[in-house]
Design a protein around this motif. Structure first.
Motif, PDB file in Angstrom:
ATOM      1  N   ARG A  54      43.377 -14.309  27.307  1.00 55.36           N
ATOM      2  CA  ARG A  54      41.745 -14.152  27.059  1.00 55.36           C
ATOM      3  C   ARG A  54      41.799 -12.944  26.164  1.00 55.36           C
ATOM      4  NH1 ARG A  54      40.139 -18.411  28.596  1.00 55.36           N
ATOM      5  NH2 ARG A  54      39.118 -18.527  30.557  1.00 55.36           N
ATOM      6  N   ARG A 113      39.546 -10.193  26.468  1.00 54.95           N
ATOM      7  CA  ARG A 113      39.717  -9.173  27.944  1.00 54.95           C
ATOM      8  C   ARG A 113      40.701  -8.452  28.330  1.00 54.95           C
ATOM      9  NH1 ARG A 113      37.551  -8.969  31.722  1.00 54.95           N
ATOM     10  NH2 ARG A 113      37.683 -10.247  33.220  1.00 54.95           N
ATOM     11  N   GLU A 135      39.856  -5.310  26.272  1.00 52.04           N
ATOM     12  CA  GLU A 135      39.841  -4.495  26.308  1.00 52.04           C
ATOM     13  C   GLU A 135      39.879  -3.557  28.127  1.00 52.04           C
ATOM     14  OE1 GLU A 135      36.967  -3.258  29.964  1.00 52.04           O
ATOM     15  OE2 GLU A 135      37.571  -5.270  30.443  1.00 52.04           O
ATOM     16  N   GLU A 188      39.911 -14.718  35.729  1.00 50.72           N
ATOM     17  CA  GLU A 188      38.798 -14.568  35.906  1.00 50.72           C
ATOM     18  C   GLU A 188      38.105 -13.941  36.740  1.00 50.72           C
ATOM     19  OE1 GLU A 188      37.109 -12.676  32.990  1.00 50.72           O
ATOM     20  OE2 GLU A 188      38.228 -14.086  31.222  1.00 50.72           O
TER      21      GLU A 188
END
Ligand code: ADP
Ligand code: ASP
Ligand code: MG
Length: 452
Positions: free
Chosen positions: A165, A168, A171, A197
């Motif tokens: 991802r 993500r 980040e 996740e």
């Protein structure tokens, strides 16, 4: 900031990790982030442990765990001696092996392994190697800091081949890795592993550490990504197949990714994509020969008719004959939807008036694919084929390379030919057991001095 990735043989034993430390030291001014694979062979051993345990062969599985434990602990002792890091890392390594043994026991009770439990086991290789390398670096005065890769590499739930991802990851990289680099530390992470996740461990598929390096590099806008391996760089063919394969100094991104997806194991097929989007150069170097010039993968390498060859075996061909339907509107879409539904990617396609032939690498869903395709026409399956790919951005600038390629194959039987739409890849389908011979003949044609 740069990302330096070391493959299995480059972390395979004490001497290799010592060489790694010197390579990292030589890069300190460029603010490196270190990504490591499992010690060479460890991932295979872990997968065997999971399979044996699931088949109820617990004794063999535990023997496998103990062999890996001995290898890691001996290497740690040799690397760390009495260094202050020694005790803590030995404890961490031991705890990981205890957990591995418990996982094996649990699988043997359950009597089967799910993709999720296989990932939990095969991810241990990178967890161990990254701890070991961090300690070895800090014992040598390099300010290394271990980062648990599963906190940064956030992926889908597809255990065994999880999709990163990217937002993500970007980040988490900015939040976790950047501050470390900014205060002068050298983060060390395992490649190949991630988590979904919910924090459950996943893996990116075999060879995935290259992909991790490229994803972290893209997430941080690194200046370069260095892939350290056991050959001098990207060569004109797999050196295990073709003696005298030559080093390529510079290669274009699109050429390198074609080669990777057609069997050049030196790079994971997806590696290039995150880097290419941002134009980050990727270098391939030999950790046994750090003074070598390596290969640079970039946008603007010179365009040559043939830059390298790749080959792979174990290819399956599906042919769908449908005289009535082929020319009908929407037929090909329906056909490819079948492959999509069964999550099977298609490598090479050729069509004629009445049939479509496609090759696939992964025949896991072959039976169900055939059932669904048979609604579209008569389906035949050919197994044990192989593909040879001739790659070069200037391949179609003249027809000479293609005619030379076919002439060089001489008597070898060709089952299918396909020129990629981008015109940089000519793929030739041959019998699986003739891939090596075809590679040697083509290499002699395109890369020996007399022919060049
Ligand atoms: P690592 O463990 O460093 O990731 P790999 O074994 O995955 O290393 O990849 C390196 C190997 O790739 C080399 O030892 C070589 O045998 C193989 N290889 C296949 N094709 C090529 C090629 N065209 N150029 C260089 N190496 C290749
Ligand atoms: N250790 C993993 C493998 O052997 C990932 C990698 O080395 O890239 O597939
Ligand atoms: Mg590899």
């Amino acid at each position: 900031m740069i990302v330096v990735k070391f493959g299995g043989t480059s972390v395979g034993d004490t001497a290799a990790i010592e060489r790694l430390a010197e390579i990292v030291r030589s890069r300190l001014a460029r603010r490196p982030i270190v990504v490591v694979s499992a010690m060479g062979g460890a991932t295979n051993a872990l997968i065997a442990i999971a399979e044996q345990a699931a088949e109820g062969q617990l004794i063999s599985a535990i023997r496998g765990v103990e062999a890996l434990r001995a290898r890691h602990l001996t290497t740690a002792e040799q690397l760390l001696g009495n260094a202050p890091q020694a005790r803590e890392v030995m404890e961490e390594l031991s705890a990981t092996f205890d957990e591995l043994a418990s996982l094996a026991e649990a699988l043997s009770v359950l009597g089967h392994a799910t993709p999720r439990s296989k990932d939990a086991i095969s991810a241990k290789g990178e967890m161990l190697s990254s701890l070991l390398v961090t300690a070895a670096l800090s014992a040598r005065g390099i300010p290394a800091e271990h980062v648990d890769a599963t906190t940064v590499m956030i992926t889908s739930d597809q255990f065994g081949k999880a999709e990163p991802r990217q937002e993500r990851i970007a980040e988490a990289s900015q939040r976790i890795l950047r501050p470390l680099v900014e205060r002068g530390a050298v983060p060390v992470l395992g490649g190949y592993i991630g988590s979904n996740e919910q924090g459950i461990v996943t893996t990116l598929g075999r060879g995935g550490s290259d992909y991790s390096a490229s994803l972290f590099g893209a997430a941080l806008g690194a200046e370069a990504i260095e892939i350290w391996t056991d050959v001098d760089g990207m060569l004109t063919a797999d050196p295990r197949v073709v003696q005298g394969a030559r080093l390529i100094d510079r290669i274009r991104f699109d050429e390198a990714s074609e080669l990777a997806s057609f069997g050049a194991k030196v790079l994971h097929p997806s590696t290039i994509t995150p880097a290419v989007r941002l134009g980050i150069p990727v270098y391939i170097y030999n950790s046994r020969n750090p003074a070598g010039t390596g290969t640079l993968i970039t946008f603007d390498a010179p365009k040559r008719p043939v830059v390298a060859l790749a080959g792979k075996q174990g290819v399956t061909v599906l042919r769908v004959r449908s005289p009535r339907m082929l020319l009908q509107h929407g037929f090909l879409r329906t056909l490819f939807e079948v492959f999509d539904r069964h999550r099977t990617s298609v490598d090479v396609v050729a069509t004629s008036e009445v049939s479509v032939s496609v090759t696939i690498d992964d025949a896991t869903h072959l039976d169900t694919l055939v059932v669904d395709l048979s609604h579209l026409g008569d389906v035949s399956v050919e197994r044990n084929r192989g593909i040879v790919a001739i790659v070069g951005a200037g391949l179609t600038d003249s027809s000479e390379s293609m005619s030379r390629a076919l002439a060089a194959l001489k008597s070898l039987r060709v089952h299918m030919l396909s020129l990629s739409a981008s015109g940089i890849n000519l793929t030739i389908l041959v019998d699986g057991d003739q891939v090596s011979e075809a590679m040697r003949r083509l290499h002699a044609e395109f890369f020996t001095d007399a022919a060049a």
